[in-house]
Design an enzyme around this catalytic site. Structure first.
Site, PDB file in Angstrom:
ATOM      1  CB  VAL A  66      -0.991   0.005   1.228  1.00  0.00           C
ATOM      2  CG1 VAL A  66      -1.774   1.131   1.394  1.00  0.00           C
ATOM      3  CG2 VAL A  66      -1.856  -1.052   1.131  1.00  0.00           C
ATOM      4  CD  GLU A  67       2.516   3.692   3.964  1.00  0.00           C
ATOM      5  OE1 GLU A  67       2.823   4.365   3.149  1.00  0.00           O
ATOM      6  OE2 GLU A  67       1.727   3.828   4.909  1.00  0.00           O
ATOM      7  CB  SER A  68       6.591   1.920  -1.404  1.00  0.00           C
ATOM      8  OG  SER A  68       6.811   0.632  -1.050  1.00  0.00           O
TER       9      SER A  68
END
Length: 463
Positions: free
Chosen positions: A123-125
């Site tokens: 989700v983040e990267s």
């Protein structure tokens, strides 16, 4: 007398008949039991084989550690649809995760955390270690500078550990465990990871005022934060049952992708990749924390990540390499100059000089700023080590090949400055010069340049 003899005989005959009659039944029963036992053993072996096959897939291992409570909401369904819209996007994320996910899962399990935590980088990267946000968050875990600093991550001109796979994973999991200890709920923990513990705490105080259990749904949080938690739950749901969403997850090997190797010499990134016999982009994907084309060693060794099957190759090639490991020189600019002026001076294009040093092509290089310049192949060996611009440097040039120089102390010099400039320790300088504690202008110091590769990175003030 006769009757007494006949009775025992009859008993014997009857007993023998019964035993003989039962023998086929006993034999058949034993055969049946044996068959059943063989069948059970065969089934167990098949189950065991299937289980072993499953254990080879990292996704199965991850699913077995899911513990977060289910959360059904419009935001979750929306994100499920977004993530499963294109199979090629899923394939790309899976391929990106191949290098890092095993290590992350190992660390998550070792700490007793839910394996959903290992999915946060999706989700983040999207498992891009070079990802950088408008809020200055960086790396797989998208850590902002202040969080990185709080959890001991080095961030400077040379190196940013927020992009380091091992160091950033450690810091992110430390932070998540701290948040879980504060809030006692993993959904709240994930929310705090996005918006910060201060924002979440204020929201809890305003909405609940300390009364009863916190209801995550009723918290007034930034829309981005609620959506971020929904994304992680959506990804968990997809990985738990990919067939329900009409997607396929390519199996990932449940074994290490990389090993850690320590080095204690400065080395070009490009050369390190060549010695490991891996493409430079693969080497950079495993070692993304190095912001310049040199891996610089300071007071302690650096750790490189290499594919498991390339470690021996790298170590052997490094031991047998008899040329310079560094093809760059480092300067600390004494007077402000334009990039164009410096590019002409060093015979390198404006574009290359700007890109290497992370500066604008039409910018000004400030006084005191570090500058990285390709080392000219035409220079003699003395000039490769030091610029001939002062009496100190001229005095040093003749003795460089002996790995020992005489340094004349200048105004403003400290032991720390000299040690840093020549890549040696303060204790060594003291021991070579009668255990001195103070310096005086004009004092001569003996410096032994044990590792010549460190001289290439001496920060020279004469640009």
């Amino acid at each position: 007398m006769l009757r007494k003899r006949i009775l025992p005989n009859l008993i014997f005959i009857l007993t023998a008949s019964i035993i003989l009659a039962s023998l086929p039944i006993a034999a058949e029963t034993q055969k049946t039991l044996a068959n059943n036992q063989n069948t059970s053993t065969s089934e167990i072996k098949q189950v065991s084989a299937r289980s072993h096959k499953h254990l080879d897939d990292l996704w199965v291992r991850i699913r077995s550690g899911f513990t977060l409570a289910d959360m059904r909401s419009q935001e979750v369904r929306h994100n499920e649809n977004n993530f499963t819209r294109h199979q090629k996007d899923i394939d790309h994320i899976v391929e990106q995760s191949r290098r890092y996910l095993f290590h992350i899962v190992e660390e998550v399990e070792r700490r007793g955390m839910p394996t959903e935590i290992a999915l946060i980088p999706i989700v983040e990267s999207a498992f891009n270690p070079l990802a950088y946000s408008s809020h200055h968050a960086s790396g797989l875990w998208q850590l902002i500078p202040s969080t990185g600093k709080a959890f001991g991550l080095e961030q400077n001109w040379w190196h940013d550990e927020r992009r380091d796979v091992v160091a950033a994973t450690r810091a992110a999991l430390d932070y998540l465990q701290k948040l879980y200890k504060m809030f006692g709920d993993w959904r709240l923990t994930l929310a705090a990871y996005n918006c910060g513990e201060g924002v979440l705490k204020r929201s809890i105080d305003e909405n609940h005022k300390g009364n009863g259990r916190v209801n995550f749904r009723k918290l007034e949080l930034p829309p981005q934060t609620k959506n971020q938690v929904a994304k992680i739950i959506a990804v968990r749901n997809i990985i738990a049952n990919p067939e329900n969403f009409g997607v396929k997850l390519k199996p990932l090997p449940n074994r290490p992708y990389f090993e850690q190797v320590e080095i204690n010499q400065h080395i070009d990134v490009k050369l390190a990749a060549e010695l490991a016999d891996v493409p430079e982009n693969e080497f950079t994907a495993l070692n993304p924390a190095h912001r310049r084309p040199i891996i610089r060693i300071d007071d302690s060794p650096r750790t490189l990540l290499l594919p498991v099957n390339k470690v021996k190759t790298f170590v052997t090639n490094l031991q047998n390499y008899d040329k310079s490991l560094v093809s760059w020189r480092v300067y600390r600019v004494k007077k402000a100059k334009t990039v164009e002026d410096l590019s002409r001076k060093y015979g390198v294009t404006v574009t290359e000089l700007a890109e290497i040093n992370g500066i604008a092509e039409n910018g000004i290089v400030r006084k005191g700023q570090i500058l990285l310049v390709p080392r000219s192949k035409k220079r003699g060996i003395e000039n490769d080590y030091l610029a001939q611009n002062s009496e100190n440097d001229k005095r040093n040039a003749s003795s460089l090949l002996d790995n020992q120089i005489t340094y004349v102390v200048r105004k403003g010099d400290t032991l720390y400055d000299i040690a840093r400039r020549y890549g040696i320790g303060i204790k060594e300088i003291k021991s070579w010069n009668g255990n001195i504690e103070r310096l005086s202008i004009g004092q001569e110091l003996t410096l032994r340049l044990i590792n010549l590769n460190k001289i290439y990175l001496t920060e020279n003030s004469y640009e």
